[in-house]
Design an enzyme around this catalytic site. Sequence first.
Site, short mmCIF file in Angstrom:
data_model
loop_
_atom_site.label_atom_id
_atom_site.label_comp_id
_atom_site.label_asym_id
_atom_site.label_seq_id
_atom_site.Cartn_x
_atom_site.Cartn_y
_atom_site.Cartn_z
N ARG A 102 0.77 -1.24 0.00
CA ARG A 102 0.00 0.00 0.00
C ARG A 102 0.80 1.29 0.00
O ARG A 102 0.33 2.32 -0.44
CB ARG A 102 -0.92 0.02 1.23
CG ARG A 102 -2.15 -0.79 1.06
CD ARG A 102 -2.81 -1.02 2.39
NE ARG A 102 -2.02 -1.94 3.21
CZ ARG A 102 -2.35 -2.31 4.45
NH1 ARG A 102 -3.43 -1.82 5.00
NH2 ARG A 102 -1.61 -3.17 5.12
N ARG A 109 -4.17 -1.57 -7.76
CA ARG A 109 -5.26 -2.04 -6.91
C ARG A 109 -6.61 -1.54 -7.40
O ARG A 109 -7.63 -2.19 -7.20
CB ARG A 109 -4.99 -1.56 -5.49
CG ARG A 109 -5.80 -2.25 -4.43
CD ARG A 109 -5.36 -1.84 -3.06
NE ARG A 109 -5.43 -0.40 -2.87
CZ ARG A 109 -5.23 0.22 -1.71
NH1 ARG A 109 -4.93 -0.49 -0.64
NH2 ARG A 109 -5.31 1.52 -1.61
N TYR A 130 -6.17 -18.09 12.44
CA TYR A 130 -7.16 -17.56 11.49
C TYR A 130 -8.29 -18.56 11.26
O TYR A 130 -9.46 -18.19 11.17
CB TYR A 130 -6.49 -17.21 10.15
CG TYR A 130 -5.73 -15.90 10.23
CD1 TYR A 130 -6.41 -14.69 10.35
CD2 TYR A 130 -4.35 -15.87 10.20
CE1 TYR A 130 -5.73 -13.48 10.45
CE2 TYR A 130 -3.65 -14.68 10.29
CZ TYR A 130 -4.36 -13.48 10.42
OH TYR A 130 -3.68 -12.30 10.52
#
Length: 351
Positions: free
Chosen positions: A32, A41, A155
């Site tokens: 990012r 993106r 997760y």
Amino acid sequence: MTVATQVPYLLRAAYGETLLRPPVWMMRQAGRYMKAYRELREKYPSFRERSEIPEVAIEVSLQPWRAFQPDGVILFSDIVTPLPGLGVDMDIAEGKGPIIASPIRSSAQVDQLRPLEPEESLPFIKTILQALRQEVGNKAAVLGFVGAPWTLAAYMVEGKGSKTYSKIKGMAFADPTVLHQLLTKLSDAIATYVCYQIDCGAQVVQMFDSWAGELSPQDYETFALPYQQRVFQQVKQTHPDTPLILLVSGSAGLLERMARSGADMISVDWTVDMADARARLGNMKVQGNLDPGVLFGSKEFIRDRIYDTVRKAGNRGHILNLGHGVLPETPEENVAFFFETAKNLSIRVEG
Ligand code: CP3
């Protein structure tokens, strides 16, 4: 050309050679903070598309390579990428991380997990790694990576990222049988996946046990360490020469235990001073360990911290890195300065 120059520089540190400067790369060096990544993106808004369409993942992996010429180029992917291959539905939510459709809570669900067949479920990884090797040649090492059993289990059980890990800890501390069953299956799948990445071209593989630092040392010895060992032992049986790196976030209380994992190198974060890490880890090779926040500082500050780390780590068995991933909004020019400074270093060994 001598043989030595044909070996990517990063591997020479991983093999323990004495070097004039440490090789350097950054965790999350694609991402990012890069304008080129943010633009791409927009065209591919889904993380799974960006990481599973080979041309896109190759492009993202190469963005930092073209911009900064790091000594290591890491595959653009995620630790949960192999889970659909086990029969676990997942998606990756922008900014939030992995979401698991049906969190694992029962023995029946663990029984249903399929063994990983990477050729079938992860063919794009081969295309990506082969292309990266082709593109960077001997100028950089190509790194693969995987999540460790405890962190992937976190997760899978929590269903998403967590601040408290109460579900997986509930399982661990109330009735750990199902969890051990899950961790065992995951270890075998992860070992298979590491070997596949190596066969496809990865020259170093880093295992992220990001959330193992949430465990007390005694619980780390029960739920994280034995499964890290299981993965590394299996990989070493067939791929003894590929350096394996282990990272745990917030690992200052665990370094000596991490050294027993069977990894060749320990990724150290900024919660420990590099000189202390060296003293505690003995001959173990190390990676790290600047605070990613340092890159928000002045150029002088960044340079001083690089020099400090490199001086403390010495001139053998060290890969210079941040202690964790580069943060969103980090100025790209400071990342460029970090690499430039690191690559122009020349270590004078004292004493
Ligand atoms: O952060 C770590 O501790 C590293 C291990 C890890 C990765 N993914 C490796 C990775 C973890 C814990 C994840 C899960 C994950 N995936 C999160 C964290 C969520 C949480 O629970 O806190 C997030 C946000 C994702 C989604 C994801 N993965 C994004 C948005 C990106 C793109 C990069 C960015 O910062 O925008 C990734 C890429 C990714 N995940 C890489 C790695 C090693 C890329 C390879 C690299 O450049 O290092």
